[in-house]
Every structure is written in structure tokens, then in C-alpha cells.
Enzyme design. Sequence first.
Site, short mmCIF file in Angstrom:
data_model
loop_
_atom_site.label_atom_id
_atom_site.label_comp_id
_atom_site.label_asym_id
_atom_site.label_seq_id
_atom_site.Cartn_x
_atom_site.Cartn_y
_atom_site.Cartn_z
N GLY A 47 59.87 60.31 66.56
CA GLY A 47 61.25 60.07 66.16
C GLY A 47 62.12 61.03 66.95
O GLY A 47 62.07 61.06 68.18
N SER A 49 62.81 65.10 66.82
CA SER A 49 62.26 66.25 66.09
C SER A 49 63.34 67.14 65.47
O SER A 49 63.12 67.72 64.41
CB SER A 49 61.34 67.06 67.00
OG SER A 49 62.02 67.50 68.13
N CYS A 79 54.18 62.45 69.18
CA CYS A 79 55.47 62.65 69.84
C CYS A 79 56.30 63.72 69.11
O CYS A 79 55.94 64.89 69.17
CB CYS A 79 56.19 61.31 69.98
SG CYS A 79 57.32 61.29 71.35
N ILE A 143 58.04 57.70 74.91
CA ILE A 143 59.47 57.50 74.66
C ILE A 143 60.13 58.87 74.57
O ILE A 143 59.91 59.62 73.62
CB ILE A 143 59.71 56.70 73.35
CG1 ILE A 143 58.96 55.36 73.41
CG2 ILE A 143 61.20 56.49 73.12
CD1 ILE A 143 58.96 54.61 72.10
N HIS A 203 52.87 57.19 71.64
CA HIS A 203 53.00 56.49 70.35
C HIS A 203 51.91 55.44 70.15
O HIS A 203 52.18 54.24 70.31
CB HIS A 203 54.35 55.77 70.30
CG HIS A 203 55.53 56.66 70.12
ND1 HIS A 203 56.10 56.91 68.90
CD2 HIS A 203 56.27 57.34 71.02
CE1 HIS A 203 57.14 57.71 69.05
NE2 HIS A 203 57.26 58.00 70.33
N GLU A 205 51.03 54.14 67.51
CA GLU A 205 51.46 53.22 66.44
C GLU A 205 52.32 52.09 66.99
O GLU A 205 52.59 51.13 66.28
CB GLU A 205 52.21 54.01 65.33
CG GLU A 205 53.62 54.44 65.63
CD GLU A 205 53.73 55.66 66.56
OE1 GLU A 205 52.71 56.09 67.13
OE2 GLU A 205 54.86 56.16 66.73
#
Length: 254
Positions: A47, A49, A79, A143, A203, A205
Site C-alpha cells: 500500500g 507505508s 512491499c 508497484i 506483490h 497477492e
Amino acid sequence: MAAVGVLALQGSFNEHIAALARLGVKGMEIRKPEQLQNVTSLIIPGGESTTMAKLAEFHNLFPALREFVKMGKPVWGTCAGLIFLADKAIGQKTGGQELVGGLDCTVHRNFFGSQIQSFEADLPVPELACKEGGPETFRGVFIRAPAVLEIGPGVDVLAECPVPSTNVLYSSSAVQIQEENSVPEEKVIVAIKQGNLLGTAFHPELTADTRWHSYFLKMASEAGEGTSSRSVVPAGGVDLSYDGKPRIDLPIFQ
Ligand SMILES: NC(=O)CC[C@H](N)C(=O)O
């Protein structure tokens, strides 16, 4: 079955929960310190941080998160989550940000550059292929990704990524130069493991390949052995995927 928590303050927590669900495991959303008592392992998603740290501070989560790590419970940071778990981060916004720490490493928060320099790369991950089967490489989705610049002696490197030559932002002893066909290629560390802590700069996920999740569930299961007779991994090390095979399709986001 051991309960897996997913820090659900901000970022890709729904995607982690969906990846766990594909393996038949329910991820529990964690937003309050006391909820950590109900889980035996934790995923900290990607996301942003700084934002995640502000929210964690607001909810008074840092002491409980540090305690969770100190108790040796398995934690996987992806990440921004990797940044959270690092003992030291550079490239932070003015004023810095609080970290959970535990992983003996230094990360650069935006090593690969800004949002538009996000990319995907097939990374050789021998440990993952060895434990989970499937291809030798894993599709890393980066990302606005961090990278690991320095590691301590107890840290294992699970994956490295070639540094795109246009955005070399930093160099250190951990960023190696490799001579291959006389073309120098710089590589940077993007996945590490130290005891029960796992960190990936990319990532998993956001891909359909569930091998990292399966790998983490096995870590969690091994850590829980002795305290519980029930295990996430069926006896004999059978794969956790629905069909008994790791899912290795293309990433969801291409
Ligand atoms: N995709 C991500 O989680 C990006 C992390 C971002 N570099 C940060 O500082 O938080």
C-alpha cells in the site's frame, strides 16, 4: 487450523485475503491491537507505508505488532509491509515514519522510482520452486516498490531482481555488479527471510500464482508445530491449492 491475520488498515489486504481463500484458508482482518491475540501469523500488505504507519499509530497498533514479531510469530510483509518489518528504511518522507522492525535489513522505500516506473519481472526463486514446485521463476509485480539494500548475517536472500539501468537510485555493498557476456548487470535483493519473518518487495497477492502464500502458510504451520496438533499443511506436505497443484497462471494485472 491456525488463524492467519491480514493487517487491514490500507492497501492490498483484500487481495491477500482472496489469495488465502484460493488456498482454502480464511484470512482475518486485523485493525485493532487486541485482534492480534486471535491469530497465529500475520500478513502486512502493500500500500503506502507512510499512510499505513499513520493509521497504525492512530490505532495504537505498533506495540502489539512489535510484540507479535518478538514472540517469533510468523509475519510476512509485502512491499509497504516489507518496509514496516525492516529495522531501517531510507528514502522516507520528511519526519520519517515508525517501523515495526524485526528484519535485520535496510530498505529503500521507493528504490525503483515513482508509480510510473512500476513494472513486472520474472524472478528466479529457487527456494520457492524447491518447496512449492512449479516453474523456476515467479512473476514479480513491482508497484512503486522498495528494495533491500543491506542485510544482516541471519537473513537469507530468496530473490534478486535486475535493476533497470535507467533508474539506479542507490548503490551499496548489497547491490552487486555481475559480469555476464561483458554486460554489467546490477541486481538488488527483493525477497528475504529471517527466522519466521518473510519480506517481499513485490506483490504476490496481485498474481494468480499462490505459491508465496502457500510457502508462508507452511512457515506458519511449522512455527505452530508443538503447540497445536492441527496443521495448515496436511500430513505429507500435500499442496494447499484446491486442485493439489500450485497455481501458475498469468498475473491478474498485466
Ligand atoms: N506498493 C507498495 O506497497 C509501495 C510501497 C511504497 N514504496 C511505500 O513507501 O509505501
